[in-house]
Structures are given as structure tokens and as C-alpha cells.
Design a protein around this motif. Structure first.
Motif, PDB file in Angstrom:
ATOM      1  N   GLN A  14       0.826  -1.202   0.000  1.00 39.34           N
ATOM      2  CA  GLN A  14       0.000   0.000   0.000  1.00 39.34           C
ATOM      3  C   GLN A  14       0.864   1.258   0.000  1.00 39.34           C
ATOM      4  OE1 GLN A  14      -2.720  -0.363   3.263  1.00 39.34           O
ATOM      5  NE2 GLN A  14      -4.186  -1.568   2.068  1.00 39.34           N
ATOM      6  N   THR A  15       1.973   1.254   0.704  1.00 37.32           N
ATOM      7  CA  THR A  15       2.835   2.438   0.715  1.00 37.32           C
ATOM      8  C   THR A  15       3.486   2.651  -0.644  1.00 37.32           C
ATOM      9  OG1 THR A  15       4.684   1.127   1.559  1.00 37.32           O
ATOM     10  CG2 THR A  15       3.319   2.284   3.188  1.00 37.32           C
ATOM     11  N   LYS A  16       3.827   1.574  -1.335  1.00 36.08           N
ATOM     12  CA  LYS A  16       4.421   1.715  -2.666  1.00 36.08           C
ATOM     13  C   LYS A  16       3.407   2.279  -3.659  1.00 36.08           C
ATOM     14  CE  LYS A  16       8.021  -1.756  -2.346  1.00 36.08           C
ATOM     15  NZ  LYS A  16       8.556  -2.998  -2.882  1.00 36.08           N
ATOM     16  N   LYS A  17       2.163   1.878  -3.551  1.00 33.78           N
ATOM     17  CA  LYS A  17       1.131   2.364  -4.456  1.00 33.78           C
ATOM     18  C   LYS A  17       0.895   3.865  -4.273  1.00 33.78           C
ATOM     19  CE  LYS A  17      -1.456  -1.896  -5.091  1.00 33.78           C
ATOM     20  NZ  LYS A  17      -2.724  -2.594  -4.869  1.00 33.78           N
ATOM     21  N   THR A  18       0.846   4.316  -3.054  1.00 26.10           N
ATOM     22  CA  THR A  18       0.619   5.744  -2.820  1.00 26.10           C
ATOM     23  C   THR A  18       1.813   6.569  -3.267  1.00 26.10           C
ATOM     24  OG1 THR A  18       1.320   5.464  -0.523  1.00 26.10           O
ATOM     25  CG2 THR A  18      -1.040   5.473  -0.954  1.00 26.10           C
ATOM     26  N   ASN A  19       3.018   6.038  -3.094  1.00 31.01           N
ATOM     27  CA  ASN A  19       4.206   6.762  -3.549  1.00 31.01           C
ATOM     28  C   ASN A  19       4.198   6.922  -5.070  1.00 31.01           C
ATOM     29  OD1 ASN A  19       5.161   7.098  -0.989  1.00 31.01           O
ATOM     30  ND2 ASN A  19       6.543   5.329  -1.044  1.00 31.01           N
ATOM     31  N   LYS A  20       3.797   5.865  -5.789  1.00 32.82           N
ATOM     32  CA  LYS A  20       3.747   5.949  -7.243  1.00 32.82           C
ATOM     33  C   LYS A  20       2.681   6.935  -7.689  1.00 32.82           C
ATOM     34  CE  LYS A  20       5.551   1.398  -8.406  1.00 32.82           C
ATOM     35  NZ  LYS A  20       5.273   0.119  -9.032  1.00 32.82           N
ATOM     36  N   ALA A  21       1.569   6.961  -6.997  1.00 32.61           N
ATOM     37  CA  ALA A  21       0.502   7.889  -7.350  1.00 32.61           C
ATOM     38  C   ALA A  21       0.958   9.328  -7.144  1.00 32.61           C
ATOM     39  CB  ALA A  21      -0.744   7.607  -6.521  1.00 32.61           C
ATOM     40  N   LEU A  22       1.685   9.585  -6.080  1.00 28.33           N
ATOM     41  CA  LEU A  22       2.187  10.931  -5.835  1.00 28.33           C
ATOM     42  C   LEU A  22       3.236  11.324  -6.873  1.00 28.33           C
ATOM     43  CD1 LEU A  22       2.530  10.891  -1.937  1.00 28.33           C
ATOM     44  CD2 LEU A  22       0.814  12.110  -3.305  1.00 28.33           C
ATOM     45  N   GLN A  23       4.077  10.363  -7.260  1.00 28.20           N
ATOM     46  CA  GLN A  23       5.105  10.662  -8.247  1.00 28.20           C
ATOM     47  C   GLN A  23       4.487  10.976  -9.608  1.00 28.20           C
ATOM     48  OE1 GLN A  23       7.624   7.252  -8.217  1.00 28.20           O
ATOM     49  NE2 GLN A  23       8.786   7.883  -6.421  1.00 28.20           N
ATOM     50  N   SER A  24       3.487  10.189 -10.010  1.00 24.00           N
ATOM     51  CA  SER A  24       2.892  10.424 -11.321  1.00 24.00           C
ATOM     52  C   SER A  24       2.089  11.719 -11.345  1.00 24.00           C
ATOM     53  CB  SER A  24       2.000   9.249 -11.736  1.00 24.00           C
ATOM     54  OG  SER A  24       0.903   9.149 -10.854  1.00 24.00           O
ATOM     55  N   ALA A  25       1.576  12.150 -10.222  1.00 25.09           N
ATOM     56  CA  ALA A  25       0.834  13.408 -10.172  1.00 25.09           C
ATOM     57  C   ALA A  25       1.774  14.604 -10.326  1.00 25.09           C
ATOM     58  CB  ALA A  25       0.063  13.510  -8.860  1.00 25.09           C
ATOM     59  N   SER A  26       3.009  14.460  -9.888  1.00 28.26           N
ATOM     60  CA  SER A  26       3.936  15.573  -9.974  1.00 28.26           C
ATOM     61  C   SER A  26       4.554  15.721 -11.364  1.00 28.26           C
ATOM     62  CB  SER A  26       5.042  15.411  -8.928  1.00 28.26           C
ATOM     63  OG  SER A  26       5.819  14.266  -9.221  1.00 28.26           O
ATOM     64  N   VAL A  27       4.532  14.668 -12.169  1.00 30.62           N
ATOM     65  CA  VAL A  27       5.095  14.722 -13.517  1.00 30.62           C
ATOM     66  C   VAL A  27       4.044  15.306 -14.455  1.00 30.62           C
ATOM     67  CG1 VAL A  27       5.964  13.349 -15.433  1.00 30.62           C
ATOM     68  CG2 VAL A  27       6.558  12.725 -13.092  1.00 30.62           C
ATOM     69  N   SER A  28       4.418  16.310 -15.201  1.00 27.42           N
ATOM     70  CA  SER A  28       3.465  16.917 -16.142  1.00 27.42           C
ATOM     71  C   SER A  28       3.652  16.300 -17.518  1.00 27.42           C
ATOM     72  CB  SER A  28       3.653  18.425 -16.196  1.00 27.42           C
ATOM     73  OG  SER A  28       4.918  18.711 -16.733  1.00 27.42           O
ATOM     74  N   GLN A  29       2.534  16.026 -18.180  1.00 30.80           N
ATOM     75  CA  GLN A  29       2.566  15.459 -19.517  1.00 30.80           C
ATOM     76  C   GLN A  29       1.770  16.363 -20.439  1.00 30.80           C
ATOM     77  OE1 GLN A  29       0.973  11.542 -19.240  1.00 30.80           O
ATOM     78  NE2 GLN A  29       2.699  10.728 -18.119  1.00 30.80           N
ATOM     79  N   SER A  30       2.206  16.435 -21.660  1.00 24.06           N
ATOM     80  CA  SER A  30       1.461  17.229 -22.631  1.00 24.06           C
ATOM     81  C   SER A  30       1.361  16.444 -23.936  1.00 24.06           C
ATOM     82  CB  SER A  30       2.135  18.569 -22.880  1.00 24.06           C
ATOM     83  OG  SER A  30       3.402  18.353 -23.466  1.00 24.06           O
ATOM     84  N   ASP A  31       0.235  16.578 -24.586  1.00 23.20           N
ATOM     85  CA  ASP A  31       0.011  15.941 -25.870  1.00 23.20           C
ATOM     86  C   ASP A  31       0.249  16.952 -26.971  1.00 23.20           C
ATOM     87  OD1 ASP A  31      -0.737  13.560 -24.654  1.00 23.20           O
ATOM     88  OD2 ASP A  31      -2.854  14.121 -24.595  1.00 23.20           O
ATOM     89  N   GLN A  32       0.735  16.462 -28.082  1.00 21.17           N
ATOM     90  CA  GLN A  32       0.965  17.337 -29.221  1.00 21.17           C
ATOM     91  C   GLN A  32       0.328  16.726 -30.450  1.00 21.17           C
ATOM     92  OE1 GLN A  32       5.181  17.804 -29.637  1.00 21.17           O
ATOM     93  NE2 GLN A  32       5.236  19.593 -28.326  1.00 21.17           N
ATOM     94  N   LEU A  33      -0.171  17.576 -31.304  1.00 23.19           N
ATOM     95  CA  LEU A  33      -0.765  17.151 -32.559  1.00 23.19           C
ATOM     96  C   LEU A  33      -0.006  17.812 -33.690  1.00 23.19           C
ATOM     97  CD1 LEU A  33      -3.072  15.839 -34.233  1.00 23.19           C
ATOM     98  CD2 LEU A  33      -4.279  17.995 -33.964  1.00 23.19           C
TER      99      LEU A  33
END
Length: 91
Positions: A14-33
Motif C-alpha cells: 500500500q505504501t508503494k502504491k501511494t508513492n507511485k501515485a504521488l510521483q505520477s501526479a507531480s510529472v506533467s505530460q502534454s500531448d501534441q498534434l
């Protein structure tokens, strides 16, 4: 089998899952067309066709007047030849 060991393992996961969720929330992604030059050419052609009139009045006006006056005549021989020619092309 020890049940208390299961709860300890569950806590670790459970601690690993929450850490991954926090990490992915901090990374910004953008789509390009990106539209290729061929796609842009298609868009230009489509816009030109949409802007052009459906009927070329300079060709149809004279025929329209003849039909309305009752003076429009069709040469049956020429019509039959063109009809057979189109039929042969479609075969």
C-alpha cells in the motif's frame, strides 16, 4: 500459515502504491498534434471545394432557358452513341 504476516505485506504494498501515485501526479505530460503537409494540402483542397458553387451557371443557364421555352432538343443518335460509349467504359 500466519495471517499477521499477510497484513504486514499488505501494508508494504500500500505504501508503494501511494508513492507511485504521488510521483505520477507531480510529472506533467502534454500531448501534441502535428498535421503533415499532405494533411494540410487536403484541408486546403477541401476548403476550396466547399467554397465553389455546386452548379456552373455559365454552362447551365442557356440550357435552362431552352427547357423553359420548350425549344430544347436532344439528338437521339448522339445520345445513343454516348450512352453506348459509357456502357462500354463501365464494362
Amino acid at each position: 500459515m500466519r495471517i499477521e504476516a499477510y497484513s504486514q505485506v499488505q501494508q508494504v504494498y500500500q505504501t508503494k502504491k501511494t508513492n507511485k501515485a504521488l510521483q505520477s501526479a507531480s510529472v506533467s505530460q502534454s500531448d501534441q498534434l502535428q498535421i503533415s503537409s499532405l494533411g494540410k494540402d487536403f484541408q486546403t483542397a477541401k476548403a476550396a471545394v466547399a467554397a465553389s458553387p455546386d452548379v456552373r451557371a455559365e454552362l447551365t443557364d442557356s440550357i435552362k432557358v431552352k427547357v423553359q421555352n420548350g425549344t430544347y432538343e436532344v439528338d437521339n443518335g448522339t445520345f445513343a452513341e454516348k450512352l453506348l460509349q459509357k456502357y462500354e467504359e463501365m464494362r
